[in-house]
Design an enzyme around this catalytic site. Structure first.
Site, PDB file in Angstrom:
ATOM      1  CG  HIS A   1      -2.004  -1.116   1.054  1.00 30.90           C
ATOM      2  ND1 HIS A   1      -2.689  -1.648   2.118  1.00 30.90           N
ATOM      3  CD2 HIS A   1      -2.444  -1.789  -0.051  1.00 30.90           C
ATOM      4  CE1 HIS A   1      -3.525  -2.576   1.677  1.00 30.90           C
ATOM      5  NE2 HIS A   1      -3.385  -2.696   0.373  1.00 30.90           N
TER       6      HIS A   1
ATOM      7  CG  HIS B   1      -6.833 -10.742  -7.761  1.00 33.90           C
ATOM      8  ND1 HIS B   1      -6.349 -10.375  -8.998  1.00 33.90           N
ATOM      9  CD2 HIS B   1      -7.099 -12.078  -7.827  1.00 33.90           C
ATOM     10  CE1 HIS B   1      -6.321 -11.449  -9.787  1.00 33.90           C
ATOM     11  NE2 HIS B   1      -6.771 -12.490  -9.096  1.00 33.90           N
TER      12      HIS B   1
ATOM     13  CD  GLU C   1     -12.663 -10.389  -3.822  1.00 30.96           C
ATOM     14  OE1 GLU C   1     -11.546  -9.851  -3.752  1.00 30.96           O
ATOM     15  OE2 GLU C   1     -12.831 -11.621  -3.671  1.00 30.96           O
TER      16      GLU C   1
ATOM     17  N   GLY D   1     -10.707 -11.593 -11.859  1.00 27.35           N
ATOM     18  CA  GLY D   1      -9.748 -10.524 -12.150  1.00 27.35           C
ATOM     19  C   GLY D   1      -8.738 -10.896 -13.225  1.00 27.35           C
TER      20      GLY D   1
ATOM     21  CG  ASP E   1      -2.696  -7.954  -3.684  1.00 27.79           C
ATOM     22  OD1 ASP E   1      -1.810  -8.798  -3.442  1.00 27.79           O
ATOM     23  OD2 ASP E   1      -3.329  -7.354  -2.794  1.00 27.79           O
TER      24      ASP E   1
HETATM   25  N1  SAM Z   1      -5.728  -6.093  -3.041  1.00 30.17           N
HETATM   26  C1  SAM Z   1      -6.311  -6.249  -1.698  1.00 30.17           C
HETATM   27  C2  SAM Z   1      -5.693  -5.217  -0.780  1.00 30.17           C
HETATM   28  O1  SAM Z   1      -4.517  -4.867  -0.956  1.00 30.17           O
HETATM   29  O2  SAM Z   1      -6.401  -4.762   0.123  1.00 30.17           O
HETATM   30  C3  SAM Z   1      -6.091  -7.630  -1.143  1.00 30.17           C
HETATM   31  C4  SAM Z   1      -6.431  -8.733  -2.089  1.00 30.17           C
HETATM   32  S1  SAM Z   1      -6.244 -10.342  -1.452  1.00 30.17           S
HETATM   33  C5  SAM Z   1      -4.524 -10.573  -1.418  1.00 30.17           C
HETATM   34  C6  SAM Z   1      -6.732 -11.313  -2.833  1.00 30.17           C
HETATM   35  C7  SAM Z   1      -8.237 -11.223  -3.139  1.00 30.17           C
HETATM   36  O3  SAM Z   1      -8.469 -11.838  -4.409  1.00 30.17           O
HETATM   37  C8  SAM Z   1      -9.136 -11.956  -2.164  1.00 30.17           C
HETATM   38  O4  SAM Z   1     -10.115 -11.069  -1.671  1.00 30.17           O
HETATM   39  C9  SAM Z   1      -9.799 -13.079  -2.992  1.00 30.17           C
HETATM   40  O5  SAM Z   1     -11.132 -13.336  -2.616  1.00 30.17           O
HETATM   41  C10 SAM Z   1      -9.738 -12.482  -4.361  1.00 30.17           C
HETATM   42  N2  SAM Z   1      -9.740 -13.424  -5.490  1.00 30.17           N
HETATM   43  C11 SAM Z   1      -9.271 -14.701  -5.562  1.00 30.17           C
HETATM   44  N3  SAM Z   1      -9.337 -15.171  -6.837  1.00 30.17           N
HETATM   45  C12 SAM Z   1      -9.841 -14.144  -7.579  1.00 30.17           C
HETATM   46  C13 SAM Z   1     -10.104 -13.974  -8.957  1.00 30.17           C
HETATM   47  N4  SAM Z   1      -9.860 -14.974  -9.840  1.00 30.17           N
HETATM   48  N5  SAM Z   1     -10.597 -12.797  -9.391  1.00 30.17           N
HETATM   49  C14 SAM Z   1     -10.832 -11.780  -8.521  1.00 30.17           C
HETATM   50  N6  SAM Z   1     -10.611 -11.870  -7.190  1.00 30.17           N
HETATM   51  C15 SAM Z   1     -10.109 -13.033  -6.728  1.00 30.17           C
END
Ligand code: SAM
Length: 292
Positions: A18, A41, A129, A155, A175
């Site tokens: 961040h 993500h 998401e 994503g 991410d």
């Molecule tokens: N970017 C966020 C942050 O910095 O606050 C944190 C993201 S976290 C590491 C990864 C997220 O990706 C999770 O919320 C998960 O549910 C989501 N996720 C997993 N596979 C995904 C996909 N194929 N497409 C979109 N989101 C996905």
């Protein structure tokens, strides 16, 4: 899809990612023209942090204690103070949260909320998401916000289908959860697609430092990809261990601002010293992967 970011929100990896995100957005703001941040993500957008005396089954405190918890009351020195002000202001902005972070409860912003806090009226956010619960929270958080487009979407489809944005300027943040090493391969493919479809767009891809093999192969794939102007930066907070633990993390950047290396040289030594698990274990690096 078992990953829940709630358990990790505000940990050292979130703080590092961040801070980098905040510097990339601050750079985009140097020009008046609107930009778009695309977060593939995105997570739930905002997280309630667990009590700091809570322990998991292995007796460990919540992960935020070793991340944003270590930044409460921090006064970075020199140039780093001004460079960190947008991030620290967005996280600790109101006095109540500053106080609460040294106590309980407190909230921590996810990447889409942090981006929105830093953006101007003319800028836009697209956040994807896939997890229904997190996507629902994200939609509620941004309900009625004309600057944000929230999609319940895979994503990984974004680089091939949703680029370039009409603003032409901006940043693609990828991410993923890294529940398995296959995310490294998906990320290399995403980098190729994004670089082809959005030549001028900035890319920022987060990755974990846990198993050295996949990270080395990932960097090699990118070196050989033909994608120009890639750099990586990494932060480590403890020594490598057996069995492997998340001892650090990194970000691959395309079209990193020319000022970023200097900014990171001002920020990361102090951040590494603040977040390191034991004295002298904090390390950072900023290296070029492919030529401009
Ligand atoms: N970017 C966020 C942050 O910095 O606050 C944190 C993201 S976290 C590491 C990864 C997220 O990706 C999770 O919320 C998960 O549910 C989501 N996720 C997993 N596979 C995904 C996909 N194929 N497409 C979109 N989101 C996905």
């Amino acid at each position: 899809m078992n990953y829940r970011h709630d358990y990790h929100a505000g940990n050292f990896a979130d703080v590092f990612k961040h801070i980098v995100l905040s510097r990339l957005i601050e750079y985009l703001k140097r020009k008046e023209k609107a930009f778009r941040v695309i977060d593939t993500h995105a997570g739930a957008g905002r997280y309630l942090l667990a009590p700091k005396d809570q322990r998991d089954t292995r007796g460990n405190p919540p992960e935020w204690v070793g991340g944003i918890g270590k930044l409460a009351g921090w006064k970075p020195q020199g140039e780093a103070a001004g460079l960190l002000a947008p991030y620290l202001g967005a996280v600790f902005g109101n006095g109540a949260n500053q106080k609460a972070l040294s106590e309980y409860p407190a909230e921590y912003p996810g990447s889409p909320l942090l981006a929105m806090e830093l953006m101007r009226r003319q800028d836009r956010l697209t956040a994807c998401e896939l997890h229904p619960e997190a996507a629902g929270k994200l939609k509620t958080l941004f309900a009625g916000n004309y600057q944000a487009r929230i999609l319940t979407l895979d994503g990984w489809l974004v680089p091939g289908a949703h680029l370039p944005p009409k603003e032409k300027r901006g940043l693609l943040l990828i991410d993923p959860p890294f529940e398995d090493a296959a995310d490294f391969g998906r990320m290399a493919e995403a980098a190729l697609r994004a670089a082809k479809r959005w030549q001028g767009g900035s890319l920022a891809f987060w990755y974990p430092l846990k198993h050295p093999g996949p990270v080395a192969r990932f960097k090699q794939m990118l070196r050989e990809s033909g994608i120009s102007d890639l750099v990586y930066l990494e932060l480590e907070i403890c020594k490598r261990e057996t069995p492997p633990v998340l001892h650090g993390c990194g970000m691959i950047l395309r079209h990193a601002p020319y000022v970023l290396e200097g900014e990171m040289a001002a920020i990361l030594p102090q951040l590494a010293a603040r977040l390191e698990a034991a004295k002298g274990q904090g390390r950072w690096r900023y290296e070029r992967l492919t030529a401009e």
